[in-house]
Design an enzyme around this catalytic site. Structure first.
Site, PDB file in Angstrom:
ATOM      1  N   GLY A  17      69.744   9.896  51.507  1.00 58.48           N
ATOM      2  CA  GLY A  17      70.913  10.014  50.620  1.00 58.48           C
ATOM      3  C   GLY A  17      71.827   8.804  50.673  1.00 58.48           C
ATOM      4  O   GLY A  17      72.947   8.839  50.149  1.00 58.48           O
ATOM      5  N   LYS A  18      71.375   7.721  51.269  1.00 55.81           N
ATOM      6  CA  LYS A  18      72.211   6.524  51.416  1.00 55.81           C
ATOM      7  C   LYS A  18      72.705   6.011  50.063  1.00 55.81           C
ATOM      8  O   LYS A  18      73.911   5.830  49.849  1.00 55.81           O
ATOM      9  CB  LYS A  18      71.429   5.396  52.137  1.00 55.81           C
ATOM     10  CG  LYS A  18      70.927   5.776  53.523  1.00 55.81           C
ATOM     11  CD  LYS A  18      70.164   4.650  54.176  1.00 55.81           C
ATOM     12  CE  LYS A  18      68.873   4.279  53.482  1.00 55.81           C
ATOM     13  NZ  LYS A  18      67.838   5.331  53.437  1.00 55.81           N
ATOM     14  N   THR A  19      71.776   5.771  49.137  1.00 56.30           N
ATOM     15  CA  THR A  19      72.147   5.228  47.827  1.00 56.30           C
ATOM     16  C   THR A  19      73.044   6.198  47.065  1.00 56.30           C
ATOM     17  O   THR A  19      74.046   5.794  46.460  1.00 56.30           O
ATOM     18  CB  THR A  19      70.876   4.924  47.000  1.00 56.30           C
ATOM     19  OG1 THR A  19      70.087   3.982  47.729  1.00 56.30           O
ATOM     20  CG2 THR A  19      71.217   4.342  45.648  1.00 56.30           C
ATOM     21  N   SER A  86      67.492   0.221  57.719  1.00 60.31           N
ATOM     22  CA  SER A  86      67.880  -0.477  58.966  1.00 60.31           C
ATOM     23  C   SER A  86      67.533   0.331  60.217  1.00 60.31           C
ATOM     24  O   SER A  86      68.433   0.824  60.902  1.00 60.31           O
ATOM     25  CB  SER A  86      69.359  -0.883  58.944  1.00 60.31           C
ATOM     26  OG  SER A  86      70.183   0.037  58.291  1.00 60.31           O
TER      27      SER A  86
HETATM   28  P1  ADP Z   1      68.040   6.824  50.211  1.00 59.72           P
HETATM   29  O1  ADP Z   1      68.902   5.806  49.531  1.00 59.72           O
HETATM   30  O2  ADP Z   1      68.545   7.205  51.568  1.00 59.72           O
HETATM   31  O3  ADP Z   1      66.584   6.446  50.226  1.00 59.72           O
HETATM   32  P2  ADP Z   1      68.525   8.401  47.864  1.00 59.72           P
HETATM   33  O4  ADP Z   1      70.007   8.423  47.758  1.00 59.72           O
HETATM   34  O5  ADP Z   1      67.758   7.437  47.001  1.00 59.72           O
HETATM   35  O6  ADP Z   1      68.124   8.187  49.400  1.00 59.72           O
HETATM   36  O7  ADP Z   1      67.919   9.851  47.600  1.00 59.72           O
HETATM   37  C1  ADP Z   1      68.480  11.002  48.174  1.00 59.72           C
HETATM   38  C2  ADP Z   1      68.117  12.222  47.337  1.00 59.72           C
HETATM   39  O8  ADP Z   1      68.647  13.374  47.961  1.00 59.72           O
HETATM   40  C3  ADP Z   1      68.699  12.142  45.936  1.00 59.72           C
HETATM   41  O9  ADP Z   1      67.749  12.658  45.033  1.00 59.72           O
HETATM   42  C4  ADP Z   1      69.919  13.090  46.027  1.00 59.72           C
HETATM   43  O10 ADP Z   1      70.221  13.663  44.792  1.00 59.72           O
HETATM   44  C5  ADP Z   1      69.421  14.128  47.022  1.00 59.72           C
HETATM   45  N1  ADP Z   1      70.482  14.839  47.740  1.00 59.72           N
HETATM   46  C6  ADP Z   1      70.538  16.176  47.896  1.00 59.72           C
HETATM   47  N2  ADP Z   1      71.637  16.532  48.598  1.00 59.72           N
HETATM   48  C7  ADP Z   1      72.287  15.411  48.908  1.00 59.72           C
HETATM   49  C8  ADP Z   1      73.499  15.125  49.609  1.00 59.72           C
HETATM   50  N3  ADP Z   1      74.239  16.105  50.146  1.00 59.72           N
HETATM   51  N4  ADP Z   1      73.876  13.840  49.771  1.00 59.72           N
HETATM   52  C9  ADP Z   1      73.127  12.850  49.231  1.00 59.72           C
HETATM   53  N5  ADP Z   1      71.962  13.035  48.545  1.00 59.72           N
HETATM   54  C10 ADP Z   1      71.548  14.316  48.375  1.00 59.72           C
END
Ligand code: ADP
Length: 188
Positions: A17-19, A86
């Site tokens: 959920g980083k992005t 990271s």
């Molecule tokens: P990362 O950048 O860490 O690889 P992304 O942000 O691309 O991850 O993807 C995270 C996924 O999880 C997205 O599809 C987002 O909608 C989902 N998600 C579900 N619940 C949450 C939350 N509480 N916080 C952030 N993302 C979430």
């Protein structure tokens, strides 16, 4: 509006959920008139660190270069949001030391939840052996020891995670403002 720059470093597994958190924080900070820049691992690997692979050496080099740019921006008053897996603790700490004004955000989502989300279909490829050195599957992830913020996205919603990050940024800025005021008082 912010008083000084800071780097907010989001670390965690792919799909944690980083992005998502980072982009929401970015939007809210912009709405308040702050200078913000995002360095997203996936995008950075297409330009600044193009050609680097996923060995420990290359991953460390990737982070070092992102850290260098973050350092330049931070000292020019920008709020820098870095979203990158990271996975190695030492290089994250090295970058933290160099930048100084640094907030580490551990996006702590269990592997099984990330794998279930499989936003980019990468876990499936890693499980089938199509991708090697995939963090969490066949490559290490070293969690932060003392992150300033921890977001448990399997327990809290996006708004809760975003609020925690914004609070930490405002606290850093208040501390810096207080230090500046203190220094000015003692200079006169
Ligand atoms: P990362 O950048 O860490 O690889 P992304 O942000 O691309 O991850 O993807 C995270 C996924 O999880 C997205 O599809 C987002 O909608 C989902 N998600 C579900 N619940 C949450 C939350 N509480 N916080 C952030 N993302 C979430």
């Amino acid at each position: 509006m912010q008083e000084s720059g800071v780097t907010v470093w989001f670390t965690g597994l792919s799909g944690a959920g980083k992005t998502t958190i980072c982009r929401d924080v970015e939007q809210k900070l912009r709405e308040q008139g702050n200078k913000v820049e995002v360095l997203d691992g996936d995008i950075v690997r297409q330009n600044l660190t193009k050609g680097l692979g996923f060995s420990k050496e290359d991953r460390d080099e990737n982070i070092r270069r992102i850290g260098f740019v973050a350092q330049l921006l931070t000292r020019n008053g920008v709020i820098v949001l870095v979203a990158a897996i990271s996975p190695y603790r030492d290089i994250r700490n090295e970058v933290r030391q160099k930048i100084g004004n640094f907030i580490e955000v551990y996006v702590n989502t269990p592997l099984d939840v990330c794998e279930q989300r499989d936003v980019k279909g990468l876990y499936q490829k890693a499980r089938s052996g199509e991708i090697k050195n995939f963090t969490g599957i066949n490559d290490p992830y070293e969690p932060p020891t003392y992150p300033e913020v921890e977001c448990k996205t399997d327990h809290e919603n996006l708004d809760e995670s975003v609020s925690k990050v914004l609070k930490a940024i405002f606290e850093v800025n208040n501390d810096t403002a207080r230090l500046l005021t203190h220094a000015q008082v003692h200079c006169v």
